[in-house]
Design a protein around this motif. Sequence first.
Motif, PDB file in Angstrom:
ATOM      1  N   LEU A 149       0.873  -1.172   0.000  1.00  0.00           N
ATOM      2  CA  LEU A 149       0.000   0.000   0.000  1.00  0.00           C
ATOM      3  C   LEU A 149       0.910   1.222   0.000  1.00  0.00           C
ATOM      4  CD1 LEU A 149      -2.636  -1.041   2.704  1.00  0.00           C
ATOM      5  CD2 LEU A 149      -2.938  -1.028   0.226  1.00  0.00           C
ATOM      6  N   ASN A 150       0.425   2.318  -0.556  1.00  0.00           N
ATOM      7  CA  ASN A 150       1.199   3.549  -0.595  1.00  0.00           C
ATOM      8  C   ASN A 150       0.441   4.628   0.173  1.00  0.00           C
ATOM      9  OD1 ASN A 150       2.151   6.211  -1.570  1.00  0.00           O
ATOM     10  ND2 ASN A 150       3.508   4.947  -2.812  1.00  0.00           N
ATOM     11  N   THR A 151       1.108   5.290   1.090  1.00  0.00           N
ATOM     12  CA  THR A 151       0.448   6.294   1.926  1.00  0.00           C
ATOM     13  C   THR A 151      -0.155   7.438   1.098  1.00  0.00           C
ATOM     14  OG1 THR A 151       2.556   7.446   2.288  1.00  0.00           O
ATOM     15  CG2 THR A 151       1.882   5.816   3.940  1.00  0.00           C
ATOM     16  N   ASP A 152       0.452   7.768  -0.030  1.00  0.00           N
ATOM     17  CA  ASP A 152      -0.071   8.846  -0.876  1.00  0.00           C
ATOM     18  C   ASP A 152      -1.461   8.518  -1.423  1.00  0.00           C
ATOM     19  OD1 ASP A 152       2.238  10.327  -0.480  1.00  0.00           O
ATOM     20  OD2 ASP A 152       3.141   9.745  -2.396  1.00  0.00           O
ATOM     21  N   ASP A 153      -1.722   7.232  -1.689  1.00  0.00           N
ATOM     22  CA  ASP A 153      -3.023   6.829  -2.236  1.00  0.00           C
ATOM     23  C   ASP A 153      -4.174   7.129  -1.277  1.00  0.00           C
ATOM     24  OD1 ASP A 153      -1.828   5.878  -4.558  1.00  0.00           O
ATOM     25  OD2 ASP A 153      -1.648   3.830  -3.768  1.00  0.00           O
ATOM     26  N   PHE A 160       7.212  16.327   7.834  1.00  0.00           N
ATOM     27  CA  PHE A 160       8.551  16.523   7.283  1.00  0.00           C
ATOM     28  C   PHE A 160       9.639  15.996   8.220  1.00  0.00           C
ATOM     29  CE2 PHE A 160      12.401  19.066   6.693  1.00  0.00           C
ATOM     30  CZ  PHE A 160      12.672  18.761   5.361  1.00  0.00           C
ATOM     31  N   ILE A 161       9.461  16.216   9.512  1.00  0.00           N
ATOM     32  CA  ILE A 161      10.488  15.859  10.488  1.00  0.00           C
ATOM     33  C   ILE A 161      10.770  14.347  10.542  1.00  0.00           C
ATOM     34  CG2 ILE A 161       8.980  15.649  12.506  1.00  0.00           C
ATOM     35  CD1 ILE A 161      11.201  17.328  13.984  1.00  0.00           C
ATOM     36  N   VAL A 162       9.797  13.526  10.190  1.00  0.00           N
ATOM     37  CA  VAL A 162      10.000  12.068  10.221  1.00  0.00           C
ATOM     38  C   VAL A 162       9.886  11.425   8.838  1.00  0.00           C
ATOM     39  CG1 VAL A 162       9.303  11.755  12.625  1.00  0.00           C
ATOM     40  CG2 VAL A 162       7.579  11.638  10.814  1.00  0.00           C
ATOM     41  N   ARG A 163       9.722  12.229   7.806  1.00  0.00           N
ATOM     42  CA  ARG A 163       9.520  11.716   6.451  1.00  0.00           C
ATOM     43  C   ARG A 163      10.640  10.783   5.995  1.00  0.00           C
ATOM     44  NH1 ARG A 163       8.012  16.371   2.948  1.00  0.00           N
ATOM     45  NH2 ARG A 163       6.225  16.334   4.323  1.00  0.00           N
ATOM     46  N   SER A 164      11.850  11.054   6.408  1.00  0.00           N
ATOM     47  CA  SER A 164      12.984  10.214   5.987  1.00  0.00           C
ATOM     48  C   SER A 164      13.092   8.938   6.816  1.00  0.00           C
ATOM     49  CB  SER A 164      14.287  11.007   6.091  1.00  0.00           C
ATOM     50  OG  SER A 164      14.539  11.343   7.441  1.00  0.00           O
ATOM     51  N   LYS A 165      12.250   8.797   7.852  1.00  0.00           N
ATOM     52  CA  LYS A 165      12.319   7.641   8.747  1.00  0.00           C
ATOM     53  C   LYS A 165      11.152   6.668   8.582  1.00  0.00           C
ATOM     54  CE  LYS A 165      14.610  10.460  12.216  1.00  0.00           C
ATOM     55  NZ  LYS A 165      14.556  10.978  13.571  1.00  0.00           N
ATOM     56  N   ILE A 166      10.170   7.040   7.770  1.00  0.00           N
ATOM     57  CA  ILE A 166       8.990   6.203   7.552  1.00  0.00           C
ATOM     58  C   ILE A 166       8.784   6.036   6.050  1.00  0.00           C
ATOM     59  CG2 ILE A 166       6.497   5.987   7.887  1.00  0.00           C
ATOM     60  CD1 ILE A 166       6.789   7.775  10.360  1.00  0.00           C
ATOM     61  N   SER A 167       8.650   4.811   5.616  1.00  0.00           N
ATOM     62  CA  SER A 167       8.449   4.530   4.196  1.00  0.00           C
ATOM     63  C   SER A 167       7.023   4.858   3.773  1.00  0.00           C
ATOM     64  CB  SER A 167       8.730   3.048   3.926  1.00  0.00           C
ATOM     65  OG  SER A 167       8.468   2.757   2.572  1.00  0.00           O
ATOM     66  N   LYS A 168       6.890   5.441   2.583  1.00  0.00           N
ATOM     67  CA  LYS A 168       5.566   5.663   2.006  1.00  0.00           C
ATOM     68  C   LYS A 168       4.976   4.354   1.485  1.00  0.00           C
ATOM     69  CE  LYS A 168       5.873  10.424   0.623  1.00  0.00           C
ATOM     70  NZ  LYS A 168       4.942  11.262  -0.088  1.00  0.00           N
ATOM     71  N   ASN A 169       5.844   3.386   1.208  1.00  0.00           N
ATOM     72  CA  ASN A 169       5.410   2.074   0.733  1.00  0.00           C
ATOM     73  C   ASN A 169       5.293   1.149   1.933  1.00  0.00           C
ATOM     74  OD1 ASN A 169       5.403   2.721  -2.081  1.00  0.00           O
ATOM     75  ND2 ASN A 169       7.618   2.823  -1.899  1.00  0.00           N
ATOM     76  N   VAL A 170       4.073   0.708   2.184  1.00  0.00           N
ATOM     77  CA  VAL A 170       3.756  -0.072   3.377  1.00  0.00           C
ATOM     78  C   VAL A 170       3.524  -1.521   2.968  1.00  0.00           C
ATOM     79  CG1 VAL A 170       2.153  -0.286   5.309  1.00  0.00           C
ATOM     80  CG2 VAL A 170       2.707   1.987   4.405  1.00  0.00           C
ATOM     81  N   ASN A 171       4.368  -2.411   3.469  1.00  0.00           N
ATOM     82  CA  ASN A 171       4.216  -3.842   3.195  1.00  0.00           C
ATOM     83  C   ASN A 171       3.158  -4.401   4.149  1.00  0.00           C
ATOM     84  OD1 ASN A 171       6.321  -3.923   1.239  1.00  0.00           O
ATOM     85  ND2 ASN A 171       7.765  -3.751   2.932  1.00  0.00           N
ATOM     86  N   THR A 172       2.106  -4.947   3.584  1.00  0.00           N
ATOM     87  CA  THR A 172       0.954  -5.391   4.360  1.00  0.00           C
ATOM     88  C   THR A 172       0.765  -6.890   4.182  1.00  0.00           C
ATOM     89  OG1 THR A 172      -0.005  -3.235   3.856  1.00  0.00           O
ATOM     90  CG2 THR A 172      -1.481  -4.879   4.801  1.00  0.00           C
ATOM     91  N   LYS A 173       0.377  -7.547   5.285  1.00  0.00           N
ATOM     92  CA  LYS A 173       0.177  -8.992   5.254  1.00  0.00           C
ATOM     93  C   LYS A 173      -1.109  -9.323   5.998  1.00  0.00           C
ATOM     94  CE  LYS A 173       3.534 -11.138   7.205  1.00  0.00           C
ATOM     95  NZ  LYS A 173       4.547 -11.905   7.914  1.00  0.00           N
ATOM     96  N   ILE A 174      -1.877 -10.267   5.452  1.00  0.00           N
ATOM     97  CA  ILE A 174      -3.081 -10.749   6.136  1.00  0.00           C
ATOM     98  C   ILE A 174      -3.022 -12.271   6.227  1.00  0.00           C
ATOM     99  CG2 ILE A 174      -4.431 -10.754   3.995  1.00  0.00           C
ATOM    100  CD1 ILE A 174      -6.921 -10.193   5.806  1.00  0.00           C
TER     101      ILE A 174
END
Length: 179
Positions: A149-153, A160-174
Amino acid sequence: MKKIIQIMLLFTVIATTAQEKMVSYSGIITFEASIPLFEEVNAINEKTTCILITKTGQIICWISIKDFKFKKKMMQEHFNNNYMESNRFPTAIFKGKIAKFDLKNINTTVGEYQINGKITIRGRTKRLLFNGTLKKVDQGIQLYATFPLNTDDFKIKIPFIVRSKISKNVNTKIICVLY
Protein backbone atom coordinates in the motif's frame (compact mmCIF):
# COMPACT_ATOMS: atom_id res chain seq x y z
CA MET A 1 -19.71 1.27 17.33
CA LYS A 2 -17.33 -1.49 16.23
CA LYS A 3 -19.84 -4.22 17.08
CA ILE A 4 -22.65 -2.37 15.30
CA ILE A 5 -20.59 -2.13 12.11
CA GLN A 6 -19.67 -5.82 12.33
CA ILE A 7 -23.32 -6.78 12.79
CA MET A 8 -24.39 -4.52 9.91
CA LEU A 9 -21.68 -6.03 7.71
CA LEU A 10 -22.86 -9.54 8.54
CA PHE A 11 -26.51 -8.70 7.92
CA THR A 12 -25.62 -7.07 4.60
CA VAL A 13 -23.81 -10.16 3.44
CA ILE A 14 -26.61 -12.44 4.64
CA ALA A 15 -29.32 -10.26 3.14
CA THR A 16 -27.69 -9.88 -0.26
CA THR A 17 -26.97 -13.56 -0.68
CA ALA A 18 -28.44 -16.72 0.71
CA GLN A 19 -25.18 -18.43 -0.09
CA GLU A 20 -22.92 -20.34 2.23
CA LYS A 21 -20.31 -18.23 3.98
CA MET A 22 -17.21 -18.69 6.06
CA VAL A 23 -16.15 -16.15 8.68
CA SER A 24 -13.10 -15.19 10.72
CA TYR A 25 -13.26 -12.75 13.62
CA SER A 26 -9.59 -13.04 14.53
CA GLY A 27 -7.74 -12.45 11.29
CA ILE A 28 -4.29 -10.94 11.62
CA ILE A 29 -3.08 -7.98 9.60
CA THR A 30 0.43 -6.66 9.95
CA PHE A 31 2.14 -3.78 8.24
CA GLU A 32 5.71 -2.63 8.04
CA ALA A 33 6.89 0.80 6.88
CA SER A 34 10.45 0.81 8.16
CA ILE A 35 13.43 2.53 6.59
CA PRO A 36 16.84 0.83 7.03
CA LEU A 37 18.98 2.29 9.84
CA PHE A 38 15.97 3.92 11.54
CA GLU A 39 13.50 2.77 14.15
CA GLU A 40 11.28 -0.13 13.16
CA VAL A 41 7.78 0.95 12.08
CA ASN A 42 5.36 -1.96 12.21
CA ALA A 43 2.09 -2.94 13.83
CA ILE A 44 -0.27 -5.88 14.21
CA ASN A 45 -4.05 -6.11 14.32
CA GLU A 46 -5.41 -9.45 15.55
CA LYS A 47 -9.11 -8.57 15.38
CA THR A 48 -9.78 -8.43 11.65
CA THR A 49 -13.16 -9.72 10.50
CA CYS A 50 -13.30 -11.49 7.13
CA ILE A 51 -16.28 -13.05 5.37
CA LEU A 52 -15.96 -15.38 2.38
CA ILE A 53 -18.97 -16.26 0.23
CA THR A 54 -18.04 -19.78 -0.83
CA LYS A 55 -20.28 -19.97 -3.91
CA THR A 56 -18.83 -16.83 -5.53
CA GLY A 57 -15.39 -16.30 -3.97
CA GLN A 58 -16.38 -12.83 -2.77
CA ILE A 59 -14.45 -11.69 0.27
CA ILE A 60 -14.93 -8.78 2.64
CA CYS A 61 -12.44 -7.82 5.35
CA TRP A 62 -13.21 -5.23 8.00
CA ILE A 63 -10.39 -3.68 10.06
CA SER A 64 -10.69 -1.41 13.10
CA ILE A 65 -7.80 1.04 12.83
CA LYS A 66 -7.53 1.48 16.60
CA ASP A 67 -6.86 -2.26 16.99
CA PHE A 68 -3.38 -1.93 15.44
CA LYS A 69 -0.80 -2.42 18.18
CA PHE A 70 2.75 -1.07 18.13
CA LYS A 71 5.73 -1.91 20.33
CA LYS A 72 5.87 1.71 21.46
CA LYS A 73 2.80 3.46 22.83
CA MET A 74 3.91 6.83 21.42
CA MET A 75 4.06 5.37 17.91
CA GLN A 76 0.54 4.00 18.33
CA GLU A 77 -0.76 7.40 19.47
CA HIS A 78 0.82 9.19 16.48
CA PHE A 79 -0.53 6.52 14.13
CA ASN A 80 -4.10 6.92 15.40
CA ASN A 81 -4.17 10.67 15.96
CA ASN A 82 -1.90 12.14 13.27
CA TYR A 83 -1.58 9.68 10.40
CA MET A 84 -4.79 7.64 10.29
CA GLU A 85 -7.14 10.01 12.15
CA SER A 86 -8.85 6.92 13.54
CA ASN A 87 -11.54 8.91 15.36
CA ARG A 88 -12.64 10.32 12.02
CA PHE A 89 -11.89 7.19 9.93
CA PRO A 90 -12.29 4.25 12.35
CA THR A 91 -12.25 1.41 9.82
CA ALA A 92 -10.64 0.11 6.68
CA ILE A 93 -12.61 -2.22 4.43
CA PHE A 94 -11.52 -4.52 1.63
CA LYS A 95 -14.16 -5.90 -0.75
CA GLY A 96 -13.02 -8.23 -3.46
CA LYS A 97 -13.20 -11.54 -5.22
CA ILE A 98 -10.90 -14.55 -5.28
CA ALA A 99 -10.51 -15.50 -8.96
CA LYS A 100 -11.35 -19.08 -9.95
CA PHE A 101 -12.38 -19.90 -6.38
CA ASP A 102 -14.02 -23.29 -5.95
CA LEU A 103 -14.45 -24.62 -2.43
CA LYS A 104 -14.16 -28.24 -3.53
CA ASN A 105 -10.66 -27.56 -4.93
CA ILE A 106 -9.28 -26.30 -1.61
CA ASN A 107 -7.17 -28.94 0.16
CA THR A 108 -4.18 -29.18 2.51
CA THR A 109 -1.80 -28.23 -0.29
CA VAL A 110 -1.27 -24.48 -0.63
CA GLY A 111 -3.03 -23.12 -3.70
CA GLU A 112 -2.26 -19.70 -5.17
CA TYR A 113 -5.13 -17.42 -6.18
CA GLN A 114 -5.45 -13.95 -7.60
CA ILE A 115 -7.50 -11.55 -5.48
CA ASN A 116 -9.02 -8.45 -7.05
CA GLY A 117 -10.91 -5.76 -5.19
CA LYS A 118 -11.02 -2.35 -3.59
CA ILE A 119 -9.69 -1.19 -0.25
CA THR A 120 -11.03 1.89 1.50
CA ILE A 121 -8.79 3.61 4.03
CA ARG A 122 -9.37 7.12 5.42
CA GLY A 123 -12.37 7.53 3.10
CA ARG A 124 -10.25 6.91 -0.02
CA THR A 125 -10.71 3.83 -2.19
CA LYS A 126 -8.00 2.12 -4.22
CA ARG A 127 -8.14 -0.90 -6.49
CA LEU A 128 -5.90 -3.80 -5.51
CA LEU A 129 -4.80 -6.87 -7.42
CA PHE A 130 -2.55 -9.31 -5.58
CA ASN A 131 -1.85 -12.99 -5.10
CA GLY A 132 -2.84 -14.92 -2.02
CA THR A 133 -2.82 -18.52 -0.93
CA LEU A 134 -5.56 -20.75 0.40
CA LYS A 135 -5.28 -24.11 2.08
CA LYS A 136 -7.46 -26.35 4.17
CA VAL A 137 -6.54 -26.51 7.87
CA ASP A 138 -8.20 -28.25 10.82
CA GLN A 139 -10.35 -25.24 11.69
CA GLY A 140 -11.37 -24.26 8.13
CA ILE A 141 -9.61 -22.48 5.28
CA GLN A 142 -6.48 -20.41 5.82
CA LEU A 143 -6.05 -17.28 3.70
CA TYR A 144 -2.60 -15.70 3.45
CA ALA A 145 -1.65 -12.71 1.31
CA THR A 146 0.85 -9.89 1.12
CA PHE A 147 0.37 -6.67 -0.79
CA PRO A 148 1.86 -3.17 -0.88
CA LEU A 149 0.00 0.00 0.00
CA ASN A 150 1.20 3.55 -0.60
CA THR A 151 0.45 6.29 1.93
CA ASP A 152 -0.07 8.85 -0.88
CA ASP A 153 -3.02 6.83 -2.24
CA PHE A 154 -4.90 7.44 1.01
CA LYS A 155 -3.73 11.03 1.65
CA ILE A 156 -1.76 9.97 4.73
CA LYS A 157 0.51 12.87 5.51
CA ILE A 158 3.89 12.06 6.97
CA PRO A 159 5.34 15.13 8.74
CA PHE A 160 8.55 16.52 7.28
CA ILE A 161 10.49 15.86 10.49
CA VAL A 162 10.00 12.07 10.22
CA ARG A 163 9.52 11.72 6.45
CA SER A 164 12.98 10.21 5.99
CA LYS A 165 12.32 7.64 8.75
CA ILE A 166 8.99 6.20 7.55
CA SER A 167 8.45 4.53 4.20
CA LYS A 168 5.57 5.66 2.01
CA ASN A 169 5.41 2.07 0.73
CA VAL A 170 3.76 -0.07 3.38
CA ASN A 171 4.22 -3.84 3.20
CA THR A 172 0.95 -5.39 4.36
CA LYS A 173 0.18 -8.99 5.25
CA ILE A 174 -3.08 -10.75 6.14
CA ILE A 175 -3.57 -14.21 7.53
CA CYS A 176 -6.90 -15.58 8.71
CA VAL A 177 -8.67 -18.88 9.17
CA LEU A 178 -12.21 -18.84 7.85
CA TYR A 179 -14.65 -21.37 9.29
